[in-house]
Design an enzyme around this catalytic site. Structure first.
Site, PDB file in Angstrom:
ATOM      1  N   CYS A  82      45.131  42.218  47.603  1.00 19.84           N
ATOM      2  CA  CYS A  82      43.519  41.516  47.762  1.00 19.84           C
ATOM      3  C   CYS A  82      42.867  42.175  48.973  1.00 19.84           C
ATOM      4  O   CYS A  82      42.247  43.164  48.764  1.00 19.84           O
ATOM      5  CB  CYS A  82      43.943  40.218  47.599  1.00 19.84           C
ATOM      6  SG  CYS A  82      42.335  39.184  47.160  1.00 19.84           S
ATOM      7  N   HIS A 172      47.456  39.180  42.938  1.00 23.85           N
ATOM      8  CA  HIS A 172      48.658  38.708  43.976  1.00 23.85           C
ATOM      9  C   HIS A 172      50.003  38.529  43.296  1.00 23.85           C
ATOM     10  O   HIS A 172      50.433  37.899  42.597  1.00 23.85           O
ATOM     11  CB  HIS A 172      48.331  37.197  44.414  1.00 23.85           C
ATOM     12  CG  HIS A 172      47.151  37.150  45.444  1.00 23.85           C
ATOM     13  ND1 HIS A 172      47.321  36.873  46.747  1.00 23.85           N
ATOM     14  CD2 HIS A 172      45.689  37.330  45.166  1.00 23.85           C
ATOM     15  CE1 HIS A 172      46.321  36.877  47.304  1.00 23.85           C
ATOM     16  NE2 HIS A 172      45.167  36.994  46.345  1.00 23.85           N
ATOM     17  N   GLU A 174      52.703  37.985  44.606  1.00 26.29           N
ATOM     18  CA  GLU A 174      53.481  36.938  45.159  1.00 26.29           C
ATOM     19  C   GLU A 174      53.120  35.505  44.609  1.00 26.29           C
ATOM     20  O   GLU A 174      53.829  34.599  44.778  1.00 26.29           O
ATOM     21  CB  GLU A 174      53.288  36.959  46.763  1.00 26.29           C
ATOM     22  CG  GLU A 174      52.028  36.373  47.285  1.00 26.29           C
ATOM     23  CD  GLU A 174      50.495  37.247  47.031  1.00 26.29           C
ATOM     24  OE1 GLU A 174      49.765  36.805  47.759  1.00 26.29           O
ATOM     25  OE2 GLU A 174      50.834  38.423  46.649  1.00 26.29           O
TER      26      GLU A 174
END
Length: 193
Positions: A82, A172, A174
């Protein structure tokens, strides 16, 4: 076998420790997290791999990131997520653009358009979690980089260097929304030194 040393640069983002949790599931690595406003350039030298975390604002708000990329882009493996992705893009000369509407906490499909090591054994189409208001522009896209994935709406979702082991992802990995997010992180870590 020597352990791989991984530096996670924390750009004041709540997602950073989700990345660290993924890393803790990978064998044979040492992980250190450093806040970007406290790290020195020389400290980075001790690590094999660098992950530049998401964060608020724009890369210019975190000038050390540019210094790290400039100093180590030829010698270390770098993954930007990001904000980190935007930093890699703009370091190589990409233009950043505001997108509308802003995308926060949404699931979108992306398509891998160029195979790279971080997408090894990942389907060509997958669902990812997006949290961003800026993107890399197609206009004047740097020759040093290549586009490796795009969203269903045509937004660039990942890039890589043509010459160095540098990868950037807008989404993302994660996030719980992202499919194969752990695999993407693991692929980066397993990329040969």
């Amino acid at each position: 076998m020597k352990k791989i040393s991984v530096l996670v640069i924390d750009n004041a983002d709540s997602f950073t420790y989700n990345i660290v949790d993924y890393l803790r599931k990978i064998n044979n690595i040492n992980i250190e997290t450093q806040e970007s406003n406290r790290i020195s350039l020389s400290e980075v030298n001790y690590f094999d791999k660098i992950i530049i975390s998401p964060g608020p604002g724009l890369p210019k708000d975190f000038p050390i990131i540019y210094e790290i990329i400039k100093e180590y882009h030829t010698s270390k493996h770098i993954l930007g997520i990001c904000l980190g992705y935007l930093a890699i893009g703009s370091f190589f000369g990409a233009n950043l653009i505001n997108i509308f509407p802003v995308v926060h906490g949404q699931a979108h499909k992306i398509k891998v358009v160029k195979q790279t090591p971080i997408f090894k054994n990942i389907p060509k189409t997958l669902k990812v979690g997006l949290y961003h208001s800026w993107a890399i522009d197609y206009k004047n896209f740097p020759k040093e980089l290549e586009i490796t994935a795009v969203s269903e709406y045509g937004i660039i979702m990942s890039i890589s260097s043509k010459r160095f082991n540098i990868f950037g992802i807008q989404f993302h990995p994660e996030s719980y929304i992202t499919q194969y997010g752990f695999n993407i992180i693991k692929n980066f870590i397993n990329l040969n030194l």
